[in-house]
Design a protein around this motif. Sequence first.
Motif, short mmCIF file in Angstrom:
data_model
loop_
_atom_site.label_atom_id
_atom_site.label_comp_id
_atom_site.label_asym_id
_atom_site.label_seq_id
_atom_site.Cartn_x
_atom_site.Cartn_y
_atom_site.Cartn_z
N TYR A 102 0.88 -1.23 -0.06
CA TYR A 102 -0.05 -0.13 0.02
C TYR A 102 1.12 1.35 -0.03
O TYR A 102 1.58 1.49 0.71
N VAL A 103 0.44 2.12 -1.00
CA VAL A 103 1.58 3.46 -1.16
C VAL A 103 0.57 4.54 -1.17
O VAL A 103 -0.53 4.49 -1.10
N GLN A 104 1.53 5.74 -0.56
CA GLN A 104 0.82 7.12 -0.71
C GLN A 104 1.47 8.02 -1.10
O GLN A 104 2.79 7.85 -1.62
N PRO A 105 1.10 9.17 -1.56
CA PRO A 105 1.83 10.42 -1.72
C PRO A 105 3.21 10.66 -1.15
O PRO A 105 2.74 10.79 0.29
N GLY A 106 4.36 10.68 -1.47
CA GLY A 106 5.29 11.11 -0.68
C GLY A 106 6.15 9.83 -0.29
O GLY A 106 7.36 9.53 -0.11
N THR A 107 5.61 8.47 -0.50
CA THR A 107 6.14 7.35 -0.66
C THR A 107 7.32 7.21 -1.75
O THR A 107 6.84 7.37 -2.88
#
Length: 575
Positions: A234-239
């Motif tokens: 699971y990834v998010q902006p900034g990863t």
Amino acid sequence: MMSTPVVKIIMALTVGIVIGAGVVTLRDSQHTMVDAQKGGADEKKPLYWVAPMDANYRRDQPGKSPMGMDLVPVYEESQGEDKFGPGVVKISPHVVNNLGVRTGKVISGALQQHINTVGYVQYDEHKLVHIHPRVDGWVDNLYVKAVGDEVEQGQALYDLYSPELVNAQKEMLVALNQADQQLIEAASKRLRALKMSTDFIEQLIKTKQVRQTVTFYTPQSGVVKNLKIREGYYVQPGTTMMSIGQLDHVWVEVEVFEREASLIKVGLPVVMTLDYLPSRSWQGQVDYIYPSLDASNRTLRVRLKFTNTDKALKPNMLARVQIQSDSTQNTLLVPKESVIRTGSQNRVVLALGEGQFKSVAVEIGRIDEMHIEIISGLNEDETVVTSAQFLIDSESSKSSDFKRMTFDEKPKSVWMQGEVHSVTEQSRQINVTHGPVDAWNWPEMTMDFDVGQEVDLDALKVGQTLHFEVTLLESGSYQVTGIHIMAEPQIPTATVKGVINHVSHRDRTVNISREAIEKWNRAAATMDFVVDESLPLADFKVAQEITFTFEVRDDLVIVDIKGVNSGEHDAHTGH
């Protein structure tokens, strides 16, 4: 008859097998010969006898020197006014030959200095690209599997499922169904802002089919430097998902001493060699000079750039480099071996012609592999002695117009490299294993050294490898009087407020919505951070407001936290 006789030492130097029975007669340059008509005068008697290899060993009668050689008689001679000043000596031509006296000219020319140092091969950071998602989502497929994989521009990197990407596609279809050009343009801009490819957008418009996963592609060719994701993540902006670096050009960062800083300019040519390919060299140039000097080590960081088309240069390789500084034009130069260098004075032996020689003091400047720059003391086209000058200088200096030189082949201070084994603060001593020291004829040894008060003892650490200066004191002991430690790269650090969204005990990561970082001009963002091993994860609570400090390593690593309202640290780093 002569008016005022002046005593001048005439020495005969019998130098073993080389000289044989040759006699070196040292006379003043304007010694007035006895008139031919006085040839029948009584034969002169020696004043005393001296050792041929040590003029300080004198006896009143013939005998043997401590080295087993016959003592040489010294006679009284008279001299007139010397146009070259005091200290001129004269040597018989055949003895000059036997001694192997060689000479060289004082010339005006260019001095080429080289600066030798070491550094490490690095990626060209101008060509280093970090891959981040623009939305929340899950990695369905990962097309690169390991760090070091080569990728080509436009190659697929990963498939991402994200509800936000699905909604953005649906907005485009709604705009198409309404045939509203403004809505279509706005939806297209949003899709491009989310990093969807032009082909993907065109296919969406053509088929009007929403895809659940979107494929993202590499923006440049290169190799995978960091890979922080796997399928299902699971990834998010900034990863930071991965980094793509190029090896067509590489950087090498080196440090040079402060005294050499004035010689460094952008664009200077550089030659580099590597231990693993000793027969090969690379040509590069100085790319950037950092604006500040390291205060503790007094060194200047310099960045070099090299072409690496065959990918032979690998990041983190140790490189030995030679920076070729600009040549100095129209400076006086003498052969390097002609200068007699001591701690208090530098001198050369001038060849005046007709077997006459004189030692003169000189002020020297820069030095290259073949020549030494002369700042004062000589003129162009004068002739200096380049071999056997020490024998001549020892006699000339007795009566020359400067204080007699006591030549000591052993310099008072030398720089050496070694590894620190122990540091004793109470006695200011260190135990070091150092390499061979040719100037003092020392082999590799492990020994204790006193550390001078001018040296920062706190900068010395066990296991540290460094260059250090050792000085021979008048007491006969040796003392460390200078150190040079190559600076370690500084780790960027920031302290900021944030709110904890999620804590993962499996991989020691926390997801935090942080505030803006003004000093880096970074806007507020939600991103993952790794928790340093020194911090207990129990101190991180979901929905907790914290002030935390993180370091930019391969990951963003939290090294300290505290609650916003508590005023006290909830966790402390071990750093």
